[in-house]
Write an enzyme that holds these catalytic residues in place. Sequence first.
Site, PDB file in Angstrom:
ATOM      1  CG  ASN A  10      41.802  46.663  35.471  1.00  0.00           C
ATOM      2  OD1 ASN A  10      42.742  46.158  35.513  1.00  0.00           O
ATOM      3  ND2 ASN A  10      40.527  45.878  35.686  1.00  0.00           N
ATOM      4  NE  ARG A  88      41.601  45.084  39.631  1.00  0.00           N
ATOM      5  CZ  ARG A  88      41.568  44.002  39.324  1.00  0.00           C
ATOM      6  NH1 ARG A  88      41.690  43.692  37.608  1.00  0.00           N
ATOM      7  NH2 ARG A  88      41.349  42.945  40.140  1.00  0.00           N
ATOM      8  CG  HIS A 177      37.833  39.807  43.890  1.00  0.00           C
ATOM      9  ND1 HIS A 177      37.474  38.489  44.076  1.00  0.00           N
ATOM     10  CD2 HIS A 177      38.126  39.986  42.615  1.00  0.00           C
ATOM     11  CE1 HIS A 177      37.805  37.970  42.946  1.00  0.00           C
ATOM     12  NE2 HIS A 177      38.125  38.657  41.957  1.00  0.00           N
ATOM     13  NE  ARG A 238      42.636  33.124  38.927  1.00  0.00           N
ATOM     14  CZ  ARG A 238      41.991  34.103  39.170  1.00  0.00           C
ATOM     15  NH1 ARG A 238      41.131  34.561  40.338  1.00  0.00           N
ATOM     16  NH2 ARG A 238      42.426  35.387  38.398  1.00  0.00           N
ATOM     17  CD  GLU A 382      35.890  45.060  40.765  1.00  0.00           C
ATOM     18  OE1 GLU A 382      37.155  44.616  41.267  1.00  0.00           O
ATOM     19  OE2 GLU A 382      35.467  44.663  39.906  1.00  0.00           O
TER      20      GLU A 382
END
Length: 396
Positions: A10, A88, A177, A238, A382
């Site tokens: 990733n 990813r 996600h 965020r 993940e």
Amino acid sequence: MPARNILVINCGSSSIKFALVNEAHSQFPLSGIAERLGSPDAVLHWQRGSGERDSLIIPNGDHRTALSQLLPLVQGAAGGKLHGIGHRVVHGGELFTAATRLDPKVLAAINATAPLAPLHNPANLQGIEAAMKLFANLPHVAVFDTAFHQTMPEHAYRYALPDSLYREHGVRRYGFHGTSHRFVSRRAAEMAGLSVGDSSWLSAHLGNGCSTCAIVNGQSRDTSMGLTPLEGLVMGTRSGDVDPNLHSHLHRTLGWSLEEIDRMLNRDSGLKGLSGLSNDMRSLEKAREQGHAGATLAIEVFCYRLAKSLAAMSCALPQLDGLIFTGGIGENSPLVRSKTVAHLRLFGLSLDNEANARCVRGVGGAIQAYGAPRVLVVPTNEERQIALDTLALLDH
């Protein structure tokens, strides 16, 4: 047939997270991170199984340097038997609805999607290209964060904007996600003794980035993130949803540029902006206990907005088989779980306080009160999902 090994990579703009996944073992034989790449402080950290940790300074090392240092470690941990590499990739646009074997055509398509994820896709590509040179004889597979959400109906993914913006420029809701929501909803069905193909879930992935998802019969029907990962919930740094006219208001009244507004919404808002203290929920919970007003407010807003989003996602479900909490905050904050569920009284949700307190640091399970609808804490994985998707493709 002996159990196979997949290396999962990733890549961020200055980091590479990695894990060696063996299909027969739940624990990763090797995992770690290369960070601060391209700077004098570039470093590679790794851990073997649950034991030995090690680090190597690689001054000014780039993605390729880090991967070449990683290569012998991976070969050693895999006993020389590595079967493929799963990458990813954050944004697959509308082109990718599932994991895909990497070839020049797919690389070009990922590159073409870069304007939709300017912070992520170019970095993902950098890592992919470096890995494909170093591991030239292995199959490489891209697993897209957006792919799981490609089952959303048009009424869920379209914005109420001029049609040409969608048709010509791909302006729509994509969601992110997806790998995590997919993994935890399958795991939740298993835990509940239900069929993946006949169950409906609300899922809350809560980390530094946060999103909710409505999952019906193993498919995403709606999600809170949109064109970019900024839409939706309050996150670490965020803002999540704000008035769409905020940009022009700040430009008119304060003279801020688009870049300044963008930076503020993505880097200086969320928990960090509200609390004036930190984007880390653990720090905020400690500060709240000591009476810090900003931390208290940040947690209240975070939980209320999360509950509001989950209630909105319920519009996409035919029935509710359970609510799932996952991600760093979802798996480790009994406070966030209880405050969020308290806002969802209309659903009849209620928690068992002892079970809720017990689910931290990798412990999952059911946390609902007796007789109340199902609420599960499901640790996400993940990397394992990316490895499973890679293996499934190699089997074809």
